[in-house]
Scaffold this motif. Structure first.
Motif, PDB file in Angstrom:
ATOM      1  N   LYS B  41       0.822  -1.217   0.000  1.00 34.13           N
ATOM      2  CA  LYS B  41       0.000   0.000   0.000  1.00 34.13           C
ATOM      3  C   LYS B  41       0.852   1.261   0.000  1.00 34.13           C
ATOM      4  CE  LYS B  41      -2.057  -1.286   3.832  1.00 34.13           C
ATOM      5  NZ  LYS B  41      -1.327  -2.519   4.078  1.00 34.13           N
ATOM      6  N   THR B  42       1.873   1.261   0.853  1.00 33.00           N
ATOM      7  CA  THR B  42       2.742   2.439   0.908  1.00 33.00           C
ATOM      8  C   THR B  42       3.467   2.625  -0.420  1.00 33.00           C
ATOM      9  OG1 THR B  42       3.033   2.240   3.293  1.00 33.00           O
ATOM     10  CG2 THR B  42       4.727   3.452   2.097  1.00 33.00           C
ATOM     11  N   THR B  43       3.935   1.517  -0.970  1.00 32.17           N
ATOM     12  CA  THR B  43       4.612   1.570  -2.259  1.00 32.17           C
ATOM     13  C   THR B  43       3.690   2.183  -3.311  1.00 32.17           C
ATOM     14  OG1 THR B  43       5.751  -0.449  -1.616  1.00 32.17           O
ATOM     15  CG2 THR B  43       5.858   0.170  -3.941  1.00 32.17           C
ATOM     16  N   PHE B  77       2.158  10.865   5.724  1.00 30.91           N
ATOM     17  CA  PHE B  77       2.941   9.632   5.741  1.00 30.91           C
ATOM     18  C   PHE B  77       2.529   8.695   6.871  1.00 30.91           C
ATOM     19  CE2 PHE B  77       5.434  12.517   3.272  1.00 30.91           C
ATOM     20  CZ  PHE B  77       6.095  11.722   2.345  1.00 30.91           C
ATOM     21  N   GLN B  78       2.834   7.429   6.643  1.00 31.24           N
ATOM     22  CA  GLN B  78       2.545   6.421   7.670  1.00 31.24           C
ATOM     23  C   GLN B  78       3.436   6.626   8.905  1.00 31.24           C
ATOM     24  OE1 GLN B  78       2.898   2.432   6.154  1.00 31.24           O
ATOM     25  NE2 GLN B  78       2.113   1.502   8.025  1.00 31.24           N
ATOM     26  N   GLU B  79       4.731   6.886   8.659  1.00 26.72           N
ATOM     27  CA  GLU B  79       5.626   7.153   9.783  1.00 26.72           C
ATOM     28  C   GLU B  79       5.446   8.607  10.205  1.00 26.72           C
ATOM     29  OE1 GLU B  79       6.410   6.481   6.647  1.00 26.72           O
ATOM     30  OE2 GLU B  79       8.362   5.480   6.491  1.00 26.72           O
ATOM     31  N   MET B 159      -3.301   9.837   1.913  1.00 22.08           N
ATOM     32  CA  MET B 159      -3.105   9.582   3.339  1.00 22.08           C
ATOM     33  C   MET B 159      -2.786   8.107   3.534  1.00 22.08           C
ATOM     34  SD  MET B 159      -6.209  11.909   4.848  1.00 22.08           S
ATOM     35  CE  MET B 159      -5.448  12.217   6.432  1.00 22.08           C
ATOM     36  N   ASP B 160      -1.594   7.865   4.070  1.00 23.42           N
ATOM     37  CA  ASP B 160      -1.127   6.487   4.210  1.00 23.42           C
ATOM     38  C   ASP B 160      -1.262   6.049   5.669  1.00 23.42           C
ATOM     39  OD1 ASP B 160       0.045   4.052   3.967  1.00 23.42           O
ATOM     40  OD2 ASP B 160       2.045   4.795   3.465  1.00 23.42           O
ATOM     41  N   GLU B 161      -2.315   5.327   5.966  1.00 22.10           N
ATOM     42  CA  GLU B 161      -2.595   4.872   7.336  1.00 22.10           C
ATOM     43  C   GLU B 161      -2.303   5.965   8.358  1.00 22.10           C
ATOM     44  OE1 GLU B 161      -1.854   0.918   8.531  1.00 22.10           O
ATOM     45  OE2 GLU B 161      -1.082   0.308   6.580  1.00 22.10           O
ATOM     46  N   PRO B 162      -2.945   7.125   8.175  1.00 14.38           N
ATOM     47  CA  PRO B 162      -2.574   8.251   9.035  1.00 14.38           C
ATOM     48  C   PRO B 162      -2.917   8.018  10.501  1.00 14.38           C
ATOM     49  CG  PRO B 162      -4.536   8.776   7.789  1.00 14.38           C
ATOM     50  CD  PRO B 162      -4.024   7.478   7.252  1.00 14.38           C
TER      51      PRO B 162
HETATM   52 MG   LIG Z   1       2.544   1.029   4.631  1.00  9.21          MG
END
Ligand SMILES: [Mg+2]
Ligand SMILES: Nc1ncnc2c1ncn2[C@@H]1O[C@H](COP(=O)(O)OP(=O)(O)OP(=O)(O)O)[C@@H](O)[C@H]1O
Lengths: 257, 249
Positions: B41-43, B77-79, B159-162
């Motif tokens: 997903k992030t990719t 970002f997720q992080e 939005m990546d798993e915010p």
């Molecule tokens: Mg991810």
């Protein structure tokens, strides 16, 4: 520890140390191993009347500081850009390691003969202190590039930030704490090189010259006095730097504690 | 802004991660991308943003190949991505600074400040402008990231798993906050999550990815009025449908 407790504890430790020193002088009984009181007397004399040539202690300190700070600034001016460039472009470091790494382990004193041959006057001081201060500054800057978070770089990129924006607004703020810590260590090491530097400077002022001058006269109280002053000035510079770091990196409170 | 994801293939070395991913997002639509952990997903999001190049396939934003310099994209970002040396205000301002200094946006200092203020008020962070990230809570940090992305008025919000790192209560709260902001601005949103309930609660449409190598397994329309009731029979039904889809793979 609370500040007041810490001051009290240190005062007691200092007192005990002085007493222990005094006790050893009673055992050793050498005319060249002075008592704490002799050093204090020498200190007062140096501070109030100056040394055998009339140079005051304040002048010695000031002149040494000027030399060390010049060498230190030169070390920052070379170490930070070089560390940054090599950190950002790793191959430059990887392919020059065989020069950089061995040079790093040559003690500044070993450079004295070459410095005498190649340099004159003030540049000798600057060179020797630069040798001491350069590597902590350079190595810390180089290593700090790893601290730059990839997310921060991507964040800047996705907003359209170009290389110079990323350098100014992401890389430099990220590495600042490390660079400043390197500068603090570099200043300390540079300061420790002062005696070596003043051995070859050929001038009669400076804390190193003071020590050397009185060593030749076999007057140890003044020598120890010079040593103590070097130690205390080093401590003060370090504390000053630490205070500046704490102020600048308020945001790091959680990490530093 | 319309988004067309066309036949994206991406591998890291030997590992095939994305296997011909295609889907479209209409302007103003809120789409959730749902898939198991580690499925890519992030990719995929980084490819949509143009931060990563696909091996083949392309991403078109408003008909043109994605370019984060030309398209205005907000990315959460997720992080954690906050800049610890900047205050809340400074963090929210960051994207605008990049636009002004690197892309030549003509904004006066007053206009920048006005936008920062607007974004901070939008997410409800007023009063915390001068706080540093370590002085605020996890939920507030995510609000900072959202405000930062919105301050530049992006055409596409990724939005990546915010809310992945937040506790359940804070997550519910943040989901509602996001919906409140989104209903005001009607941005195109692609929202990654691996919580099916979160996807169904938020999105107009859910794109379900399979596990590695990821393919699009299904697109599920969630035509429920907002605010949604997570206990309503229709909601539970859609949720079950997606769960089954994922389970049978
Ligand atoms: Mg991810
Ligand atoms: N830069 C990289 N180099 C090599 N492999 C990578 C890289 N980035 C991701 N991968 C691999 O690609 C796969 C997908 O990673 P990705 O981060 O996109 O998954 P994800 O769906 O976002 O996972 P999560 O739900 O845990 O966030 C993983 O197996 C990961 O190991």
């Amino acid at each position: 520890m609370k500040p007041l407790r810490s001051i009290a504890a240190n005062a007691v430790a200092l007192l005990l140390f002085t007493l222990a020193w005094h006790a050893t002088t009673l055992v050793v009984r050498s005319p060249f191993y002075p008592k704490p009181l002799d050093v204090l007397k020498a200190f007062c004399k140096l501070a109030l009347e100056g040394d055998i040539e009339g140079y005051s202690l304040g002048l010695h300190i000031g002149v040494s500081l000027l030399r060390v700070i010049s060498g230190f600034l030169f070390a920052c001016a070379t170490g930070i850009p070089l560390g940054l460039a090599m950190g950002l472009y790793r191959p430059a470091y990887e392919s020059t390691r065989s020069i950089i790494e061995p040079v790093r382990f040559i003690p500044p004193i070993a450079w004295i003969p070459l410095a005498i041959v190649l340099l004159r006057g003030f540049s000798r001081y600057v060179f020797l202190i630069w040798l001491g201060a350069f590597f902590p500054v350079f190595i810390n800057t180089l290593a700090s590039i790893h601290r730059v978070s990839q997310v921060h770089v991507e964040l800047a990129k996705v907003f359209g930030g170009d290389r110079s924006f990323i350098l100014a607004k992401v890389v430099i703020p990220s590495i600042m704490p490390e660079v400043l810590a390197g500068m603090r260590i570099g200043l300390g090491v540079g300061w420790m090189c002062i005696v070596a530097a003043e051995m070859i400077g050929g001038e009669m002022v400076g804390l190193g010259s003071l020590i050397l001058k009185y060593a030749e006269l076999l007057r140890v109280p003044e020598v120890i006095c010079g040593m103590v002053v070097i130690g205390v000035v080093g401590l003060l510079m370090n504390e000053l730097f630490l205070a500046a770091e704490r102020r600048l990196f308020k945001w790091r409170r959680e990490v530093v504690v | 802004m319309d988004v067309e994801v066309k036949g994206i293939v991406k591998s890291f070395g030997e590992l095939l991660v994305l296997d011909h991913i295609s889907f479209n997002v209409r302007s103003g639509e809120f789409v959730a991308v749902c898939g198991p952990t580690g499925c890519g997903k992030t990719t995929l999001m980084k490819i949509i943003a143009g931060l990563l190049k696909p091996d083949s396939g392309e991403v078109l934003l408003a008909g043109e190949p994605v370019d984060y310099r030309r398209h205005n994209i907000g990315f959460v970002f997720q992080e954690p991505s906050y800049l610890p040396w900047r205050t809340v205000w400074g963090n929210v301002k960051f994207g605008l600074e990049a636009k002004v200094s690197s892309l030549g946006w003509k904004l006066t200092r007053e206009e920048v400040d006005k936008r920062v203020k607007w974004a901070i008020e939008l997410v409800g962070l007023e009063g915390f402008e001068s706080y540093y990230p370590h002085q605020i809570s996890g939920g507030m940090k995510q609000k900072v990231a959202l405000a930062q992305a919105l301050a530049t008025d992006p055409h596409l919000l990724l939005m990546d798993e915010p809310f992945g790192a937040l506790d359940i209560q804070t997550r519910y709260y943040m989901e509602n906050e996001l919906l409140r902001v989104w209903s005001k601005l009607r941005k195109t949103v692609i929202f990654v999550t691996h919580y099916i309930e979160e996807a169904v609660y938020l999105a107009d449409r859910v794109i379900v990815l399979s596990s590695l190598p990821a393919k699009v397994k299904a697109e599920v329309d969630v035509s429920l009025p907002r605010p949604r009731d997570v206990t309503s029979s229709r909601f539970v039904e859609i949720r079950r449908e997606i769960t089954e889809l994922i389970r049978w793979w």
